[in-house]
Scaffold this motif. Structure first.
Motif, PDB file in Angstrom:
ATOM      1  N   ILE A 163       0.837  -1.201   0.000  1.00  0.00           N
ATOM      2  CA  ILE A 163       0.000   0.000   0.000  1.00  0.00           C
ATOM      3  C   ILE A 163       0.874   1.254   0.000  1.00  0.00           C
ATOM      4  CG2 ILE A 163      -1.657   1.341   1.364  1.00  0.00           C
ATOM      5  CD1 ILE A 163      -3.007  -1.324   2.075  1.00  0.00           C
ATOM      6  N   SER A 164       1.964   1.235   0.736  1.00  0.00           N
ATOM      7  CA  SER A 164       2.887   2.368   0.744  1.00  0.00           C
ATOM      8  C   SER A 164       3.480   2.579  -0.651  1.00  0.00           C
ATOM      9  CB  SER A 164       3.990   2.129   1.767  1.00  0.00           C
ATOM     10  OG  SER A 164       4.910   3.177   1.743  1.00  0.00           O
ATOM     11  N   TYR A 165       3.844   1.485  -1.297  1.00  0.00           N
ATOM     12  CA  TYR A 165       4.364   1.553  -2.660  1.00  0.00           C
ATOM     13  C   TYR A 165       3.310   2.141  -3.605  1.00  0.00           C
ATOM     14  CZ  TYR A 165       5.804   0.008  -7.293  1.00  0.00           C
ATOM     15  OH  TYR A 165       6.132  -0.018  -8.620  1.00  0.00           O
ATOM     16  N   LEU A 166       2.087   1.674  -3.494  1.00  0.00           N
ATOM     17  CA  LEU A 166       1.017   2.165  -4.360  1.00  0.00           C
ATOM     18  C   LEU A 166       0.716   3.644  -4.098  1.00  0.00           C
ATOM     19  CD1 LEU A 166      -1.388  -0.902  -4.339  1.00  0.00           C
ATOM     20  CD2 LEU A 166       0.066  -0.112  -6.224  1.00  0.00           C
ATOM     21  N   LYS A 167       0.837   4.084  -2.845  1.00  0.00           N
ATOM     22  CA  LYS A 167       0.654   5.509  -2.527  1.00  0.00           C
ATOM     23  C   LYS A 167       1.690   6.346  -3.264  1.00  0.00           C
ATOM     24  CE  LYS A 167      -1.293   5.331   2.121  1.00  0.00           C
ATOM     25  NZ  LYS A 167      -1.048   5.609   3.547  1.00  0.00           N
ATOM     26  N   ASP A 168       2.925   5.868  -3.244  1.00  0.00           N
ATOM     27  CA  ASP A 168       3.994   6.591  -3.936  1.00  0.00           C
ATOM     28  C   ASP A 168       3.746   6.630  -5.449  1.00  0.00           C
ATOM     29  OD1 ASP A 168       5.273   7.040  -1.538  1.00  0.00           O
ATOM     30  OD2 ASP A 168       6.706   5.383  -1.789  1.00  0.00           O
ATOM     31  N   ARG A 169       3.307   5.501  -6.021  1.00  0.00           N
ATOM     32  CA  ARG A 169       3.031   5.464  -7.460  1.00  0.00           C
ATOM     33  C   ARG A 169       1.846   6.361  -7.800  1.00  0.00           C
ATOM     34  NH1 ARG A 169       6.862   3.500  -6.222  1.00  0.00           N
ATOM     35  NH2 ARG A 169       7.400   5.628  -6.727  1.00  0.00           N
ATOM     36  N   PHE A 170       0.856   6.407  -6.920  1.00  0.00           N
ATOM     37  CA  PHE A 170      -0.296   7.270  -7.142  1.00  0.00           C
ATOM     38  C   PHE A 170       0.135   8.731  -7.159  1.00  0.00           C
ATOM     39  CE2 PHE A 170      -4.032   9.678  -5.644  1.00  0.00           C
ATOM     40  CZ  PHE A 170      -4.904   9.369  -6.677  1.00  0.00           C
ATOM     41  N   LYS A 171       1.000   9.103  -6.230  1.00  0.00           N
ATOM     42  CA  LYS A 171       1.512  10.479  -6.200  1.00  0.00           C
ATOM     43  C   LYS A 171       2.294  10.783  -7.475  1.00  0.00           C
ATOM     44  CE  LYS A 171       4.284  13.747  -3.517  1.00  0.00           C
ATOM     45  NZ  LYS A 171       4.543  14.505  -4.712  1.00  0.00           N
ATOM     46  N   ASP A 172       3.106   9.815  -7.926  1.00  0.00           N
ATOM     47  CA  ASP A 172       3.858   9.991  -9.168  1.00  0.00           C
ATOM     48  C   ASP A 172       2.922  10.215 -10.356  1.00  0.00           C
ATOM     49  OD1 ASP A 172       6.206   9.604  -7.765  1.00  0.00           O
ATOM     50  OD2 ASP A 172       6.488   7.522  -8.441  1.00  0.00           O
ATOM     51  N   GLU A 173       1.857   9.430 -10.437  1.00  0.00           N
ATOM     52  CA  GLU A 173       0.906   9.558 -11.544  1.00  0.00           C
ATOM     53  C   GLU A 173       0.137  10.871 -11.465  1.00  0.00           C
ATOM     54  OE1 GLU A 173       0.541   7.672 -14.365  1.00  0.00           O
ATOM     55  OE2 GLU A 173       2.333   6.711 -13.597  1.00  0.00           O
ATOM     56  N   GLN A 174      -0.187  11.313 -10.262  1.00  0.00           N
ATOM     57  CA  GLN A 174      -0.850  12.610 -10.110  1.00  0.00           C
ATOM     58  C   GLN A 174       0.086  13.729 -10.583  1.00  0.00           C
ATOM     59  OE1 GLN A 174      -2.020  12.531  -5.924  1.00  0.00           O
ATOM     60  NE2 GLN A 174      -4.161  12.721  -6.575  1.00  0.00           N
ATOM     61  N   ASP A 175       1.347  13.628 -10.230  1.00  0.00           N
ATOM     62  CA  ASP A 175       2.335  14.619 -10.677  1.00  0.00           C
ATOM     63  C   ASP A 175       2.457  14.604 -12.204  1.00  0.00           C
ATOM     64  OD1 ASP A 175       2.807  15.319  -8.039  1.00  0.00           O
ATOM     65  OD2 ASP A 175       4.674  14.168  -7.881  1.00  0.00           O
ATOM     66  N   ARG A 176       2.452  13.412 -12.774  1.00  0.00           N
ATOM     67  CA  ARG A 176       2.535  13.267 -14.228  1.00  0.00           C
ATOM     68  C   ARG A 176       1.297  13.884 -14.894  1.00  0.00           C
ATOM     69  NH1 ARG A 176       1.804   7.939 -16.883  1.00  0.00           N
ATOM     70  NH2 ARG A 176       2.058   8.470 -19.044  1.00  0.00           N
ATOM     71  N   PHE A 177       0.131  13.651 -14.315  1.00  0.00           N
ATOM     72  CA  PHE A 177      -1.109  14.224 -14.829  1.00  0.00           C
ATOM     73  C   PHE A 177      -1.031  15.749 -14.802  1.00  0.00           C
ATOM     74  CE2 PHE A 177      -5.372  15.923 -14.273  1.00  0.00           C
ATOM     75  CZ  PHE A 177      -6.076  15.284 -15.282  1.00  0.00           C
ATOM     76  N   ASN A 178      -0.576  16.300 -13.682  1.00  0.00           N
ATOM     77  CA  ASN A 178      -0.454  17.753 -13.563  1.00  0.00           C
ATOM     78  C   ASN A 178       0.555  18.316 -14.567  1.00  0.00           C
ATOM     79  OD1 ASN A 178      -2.352  17.921 -11.515  1.00  0.00           O
ATOM     80  ND2 ASN A 178      -0.834  17.646  -9.908  1.00  0.00           N
TER      81      ASN A 178
END
Length: 164
Positions: free
Chosen positions: A5-20
């Motif tokens: 879950i911690s790993y997925l949180k980090d990937r989610f943040k990365d994808e949000q940054d990529r989206f922005n």
């Protein structure tokens, strides 16, 4: 499961940054294309529309360069606008129903639900980013064509003025 879950949180943040980042690039690109449209309009109005006076081979070349630039830049503008289109933004569930569910179930079920939420949202977010990137890629290719034609147009207009 906590590490996952911690790993997925980090990937989610990365994808949000990529989206922005894609959103910001789309906005900047749209602005740049709009400036090129203004420049092209100025060229069209130069000397009472001299670009449209087809009385010599040089004038015909100038008109063709203008036409190519206009079509390519118009297409780039449309694709940049398409990339800016507001769509449903994938996000993690954050409503009362989800909170109540997580409070009602045991810890293992909570973690599994959170895991599923992250996986589903990440997959959806990646698709959304890919959909926003396609028109931006097309717009970039078109702006390269349009900018090249605009440069040729500028050179031809200067040459035409020097020969006049």
């Amino acid at each position: 499961m906590d590490e996952t879950i911690s790993y997925l949180k980090d990937r989610f943040k990365d994808e949000q940054d990529r989206f922005n980042q894609v959103e910001n690039k789309s906005a900047k690109f749209f602005t740049a294309v709009s400036i090129l449209i203004a420049g092209l309009s100025a060229m069209a109005g130069l000397k009472n529309g001299a670009v449209f006076q087809l009385h010599s081979p040089l004038a015909v070349l100038t008109f063709i360069a203008f036409l190519i630039a206009a079509v390519a830049i118009a297409c780039a503008w449309g694709h940049a606008l398409s990339a800016l289109r507001v769509r449903v933004y994938p996000n993690l569930p954050s409503n009362r129903l989800t909170g109540d569910y997580l409070n009602a179930v045991d810890e293992a079920t909570q973690k599994q639900h959170i895991y599923n939420c992250y996986i589903g949202t990440l997959e959806s977010l990646k698709i959304t980013i890919a959909e926003k990137t396609k028109p931006l890629d097309l717009a970039y290719q078109e702006i390269m064509i349009g900018a090249s034609a605009f440069g040729v147009l500028a050179c031809l207009v200067v040459l035409r003025e020097l020969l006049a």
